[in-house]
Design a protein around this motif. Sequence first.
Motif, PDB file in Angstrom:
ATOM      1  N   SER A   1       0.825  -1.215   0.000  1.00 33.95           N
ATOM      2  CA  SER A   1       0.000   0.000   0.000  1.00 33.95           C
ATOM      3  C   SER A   1       0.858   1.263   0.000  1.00 33.95           C
ATOM      4  O   SER A   1       0.370   2.342  -0.328  1.00 33.95           O
ATOM      5  N   GLN A   2       2.131   1.144   0.365  1.00 31.55           N
ATOM      6  CA  GLN A   2       3.013   2.319   0.407  1.00 31.55           C
ATOM      7  C   GLN A   2       3.803   2.482  -0.892  1.00 31.55           C
ATOM      8  O   GLN A   2       4.642   3.367  -0.984  1.00 31.55           O
ATOM      9  N   TRP A   3       3.563   1.607  -1.858  1.00 31.97           N
ATOM     10  CA  TRP A   3       4.372   1.636  -3.077  1.00 31.97           C
ATOM     11  C   TRP A   3       4.161   2.925  -3.873  1.00 31.97           C
ATOM     12  O   TRP A   3       3.061   3.466  -3.906  1.00 31.97           O
ATOM     13  N   GLY A   4       5.265   3.339  -4.522  1.00 28.99           N
ATOM     14  CA  GLY A   4       5.187   4.478  -5.426  1.00 28.99           C
ATOM     15  C   GLY A   4       5.112   3.994  -6.863  1.00 28.99           C
ATOM     16  O   GLY A   4       5.020   2.793  -7.118  1.00 28.99           O
ATOM     17  N   MET A   5       5.180   4.948  -7.798  1.00 28.88           N
ATOM     18  CA  MET A   5       5.106   4.603  -9.214  1.00 28.88           C
ATOM     19  C   MET A   5       6.234   3.659  -9.623  1.00 28.88           C
ATOM     20  O   MET A   5       6.025   2.741 -10.399  1.00 28.88           O
ATOM     21  N   ARG A   6       7.440   3.919  -9.072  1.00 36.24           N
ATOM     22  CA  ARG A   6       8.614   3.130  -9.435  1.00 36.24           C
ATOM     23  C   ARG A   6       8.403   1.641  -9.180  1.00 36.24           C
ATOM     24  O   ARG A   6       8.683   0.809 -10.046  1.00 36.24           O
ATOM     25  N   GLU A   7       7.886   1.308  -8.000  1.00 34.48           N
ATOM     26  CA  GLU A   7       7.718  -0.099  -7.631  1.00 34.48           C
ATOM     27  C   GLU A   7       6.652  -0.765  -8.511  1.00 34.48           C
ATOM     28  O   GLU A   7       6.837  -1.873  -8.999  1.00 34.48           O
ATOM     29  N   TRP A   8       5.534  -0.044  -8.707  1.00 33.19           N
ATOM     30  CA  TRP A   8       4.455  -0.623  -9.518  1.00 33.19           C
ATOM     31  C   TRP A   8       4.892  -0.835 -10.963  1.00 33.19           C
ATOM     32  O   TRP A   8       4.587  -1.857 -11.572  1.00 33.19           O
ATOM     33  N   PHE A   9       5.633   0.151 -11.515  1.00 35.43           N
ATOM     34  CA  PHE A   9       6.068   0.024 -12.905  1.00 35.43           C
ATOM     35  C   PHE A   9       7.134  -1.058 -13.038  1.00 35.43           C
ATOM     36  O   PHE A   9       7.177  -1.766 -14.042  1.00 35.43           O
ATOM     37  N   ALA A  10       7.994  -1.199 -12.032  1.00 35.16           N
ATOM     38  CA  ALA A  10       9.008  -2.260 -12.082  1.00 35.16           C
ATOM     39  C   ALA A  10       8.324  -3.630 -12.084  1.00 35.16           C
ATOM     40  O   ALA A  10       8.705  -4.530 -12.838  1.00 35.16           O
ATOM     41  N   LEU A  11       7.272  -3.771 -11.264  1.00 37.89           N
ATOM     42  CA  LEU A  11       6.527  -5.035 -11.227  1.00 37.89           C
ATOM     43  C   LEU A  11       5.847  -5.288 -12.576  1.00 37.89           C
ATOM     44  O   LEU A  11       5.877  -6.414 -13.105  1.00 37.89           O
ATOM     45  N   THR A  12       5.258  -4.229 -13.152  1.00 40.78           N
ATOM     46  CA  THR A  12       4.618  -4.352 -14.468  1.00 40.78           C
ATOM     47  C   THR A  12       5.635  -4.780 -15.513  1.00 40.78           C
ATOM     48  O   THR A  12       5.358  -5.642 -16.357  1.00 40.78           O
ATOM     49  N   PHE A  13       6.822  -4.183 -15.434  1.00 39.84           N
ATOM     50  CA  PHE A  13       7.896  -4.526 -16.373  1.00 39.84           C
ATOM     51  C   PHE A  13       8.232  -6.010 -16.265  1.00 39.84           C
ATOM     52  O   PHE A  13       8.339  -6.704 -17.278  1.00 39.84           O
ATOM     53  N   LEU A  14       8.363  -6.505 -15.028  1.00 36.06           N
ATOM     54  CA  LEU A  14       8.690  -7.922 -14.827  1.00 36.06           C
ATOM     55  C   LEU A  14       7.613  -8.820 -15.416  1.00 36.06           C
ATOM     56  O   LEU A  14       7.905  -9.809 -16.097  1.00 36.06           O
ATOM     57  N   MET A  15       6.335  -8.457 -15.176  1.00 34.03           N
ATOM     58  CA  MET A  15       5.244  -9.286 -15.687  1.00 34.03           C
ATOM     59  C   MET A  15       5.214  -9.266 -17.210  1.00 34.03           C
ATOM     60  O   MET A  15       4.993 -10.307 -17.849  1.00 34.03           O
ATOM     61  N   GLY A  16       5.471  -8.106 -17.808  1.00 36.48           N
ATOM     62  CA  GLY A  16       5.540  -8.014 -19.267  1.00 36.48           C
ATOM     63  C   GLY A  16       6.680  -8.847 -19.816  1.00 36.48           C
ATOM     64  O   GLY A  16       6.546  -9.519 -20.841  1.00 36.48           O
ATOM     65  N   ALA A  17       7.813  -8.831 -19.097  1.00 36.68           N
ATOM     66  CA  ALA A  17       8.975  -9.615 -19.530  1.00 36.68           C
ATOM     67  C   ALA A  17       8.673 -11.107 -19.442  1.00 36.68           C
ATOM     68  O   ALA A  17       9.083 -11.883 -20.306  1.00 36.68           O
ATOM     69  N   VAL A  18       7.925 -11.508 -18.401  1.00 44.12           N
ATOM     70  CA  VAL A  18       7.532 -12.914 -18.267  1.00 44.12           C
ATOM     71  C   VAL A  18       6.643 -13.312 -19.446  1.00 44.12           C
ATOM     72  O   VAL A  18       6.792 -14.389 -20.033  1.00 44.12           O
ATOM     73  N   PHE A  19       5.728 -12.401 -19.826  1.00 45.03           N
ATOM     74  CA  PHE A  19       4.845 -12.676 -20.968  1.00 45.03           C
ATOM     75  C   PHE A  19       5.668 -12.912 -22.230  1.00 45.03           C
ATOM     76  O   PHE A  19       5.433 -13.880 -22.968  1.00 45.03           O
ATOM     77  N   ILE A  20       6.634 -12.022 -22.503  1.00 46.75           N
ATOM     78  CA  ILE A  20       7.470 -12.167 -23.697  1.00 46.75           C
ATOM     79  C   ILE A  20       8.284 -13.457 -23.630  1.00 46.75           C
ATOM     80  O   ILE A  20       8.382 -14.205 -24.609  1.00 46.75           O
ATOM     81  N   GLY A  21       8.833 -13.750 -22.444  1.00 44.90           N
ATOM     82  CA  GLY A  21       9.579 -14.992 -22.267  1.00 44.90           C
ATOM     83  C   GLY A  21       8.701 -16.195 -22.568  1.00 44.90           C
ATOM     84  O   GLY A  21       9.122 -17.140 -23.251  1.00 44.90           O
ATOM     85  N   GLY A  22       7.452 -16.153 -22.073  1.00 42.65           N
ATOM     86  CA  GLY A  22       6.510 -17.238 -22.322  1.00 42.65           C
ATOM     87  C   GLY A  22       6.217 -17.390 -23.792  1.00 42.65           C
ATOM     88  O   GLY A  22       6.114 -18.507 -24.314  1.00 42.65           O
ATOM     89  N   GLN A  23       6.111 -16.246 -24.480  1.00 44.18           N
ATOM     90  CA  GLN A  23       5.807 -16.308 -25.908  1.00 44.18           C
ATOM     91  C   GLN A  23       6.980 -16.895 -26.696  1.00 44.18           C
ATOM     92  O   GLN A  23       6.778 -17.682 -27.621  1.00 44.18           O
ATOM     93  N   VAL A  24       8.201 -16.524 -26.314  1.00 41.13           N
ATOM     94  CA  VAL A  24       9.384 -17.086 -26.963  1.00 41.13           C
ATOM     95  C   VAL A  24       9.418 -18.601 -26.756  1.00 41.13           C
ATOM     96  O   VAL A  24       9.670 -19.376 -27.689  1.00 41.13           O
ATOM     97  N   PHE A  25       9.105 -19.017 -25.523  1.00 43.02           N
ATOM     98  CA  PHE A  25       9.061 -20.454 -25.202  1.00 43.02           C
ATOM     99  C   PHE A  25       8.015 -21.159 -26.071  1.00 43.02           C
ATOM    100  O   PHE A  25       8.266 -22.230 -26.625  1.00 43.02           O
TER     101      PHE A  25
END
Lengths: 208, 133
Positions: free
Chosen positions: A99-123
């Motif tokens: 609940s205390q997260w700022g934009m940086r933390e949320w966007f970093a998490l979004t980035f990781l999830m997007g990267a997982v999606f791309i990794g999954g697609q490559v797989f």
Amino acid sequence: MTTYASPAVKTNRPNLVAVGTIVWLSSELMFFAALFAMYFTTRAVQGPKIWAESTEMLNIPFSATNTTILVLSSVTCQYGVFAAERFQARRTGSLWQISQWGMREWFALTFLMGAVFIGGQVFEYAELVHEGLTLSSNAYGSVFYMTTGFHGLHVTGGLIAFLIVLIRVFKAQKFGHSQATTAIVVSYYWHFVDIVWIALFTAIYLIK
Amino acid sequence: MKTSWILFVGLSVFYAILTVIYWQLGGEAVGITAISLSAGLALIVGFYLWFTDRRLGNLLPEDNQQGEIADSAGEIGFFSPHSWWPLPVALSASALALGLIIGWWLVLLALGALIVSIMGMVLEYERPTTSAH
């Protein structure tokens, strides 16, 4: 951009960067319209046999999981926007106090999830190529890789955009309107790419 | 902004109706896709305008019947006064497209150059105040 940042006044007109992004996204939709049209036409011309044979190779549970990750990343991205709208760049508590997260933390998490999606697609691509479905194997292969591939390139572009937002916020002295605007327009793009994927997933994996 | 969003949402409704008519008349896949997504094209702009109108909650000078040019004066946004960065962005984007004809080695080189020049462009005005500038 801190020296040029506008004072924190209440805006009374639409933000020009946001308007430009929206107009560009609507033209992006027509780019994907061409890809959808290509998919449906090729399907109509080739007949159902080749589609039935090729869609059997698709790993639906795997791609459904991947889709869920991308959809959830849109949610985390929106929380990042809420943080940006209250000009909160970084977290105020520990890493575990979400609940205390700022934009940086949320966007970093979004980035990781997007990267997982791309990794999954490559797989997924690697699996399909292994099973004999390639860009040049048959008409289904061509349209499958063209549609999902162009979407994958868009997601990759979005990942680069998230990196740019994070770098800009890191370099800026304080988090102002211009940084918040960048974060917001990148979120527009991310939501757009997410919605396009839901349509693509429905057309390619569910309707077949 | 009310006129603006009604215009775009109306356009979207028009395309949606047109899609159904075209489909019922036995239209093929390309037309159905193109017309239905045209509805989406107008809806994106329409929804944004509707949402922004609600959020701002005021009458824009452009929509005011008695409005004067001077009413819309004020800060529009930030515009770069001078920059060399768009040139390398355009050159590396051209090289990227040419690379698809010439060879993959050029695509990879151009992609690297494109990312560097995009970074240069978007970070140009993002300087820490402690630097020499």
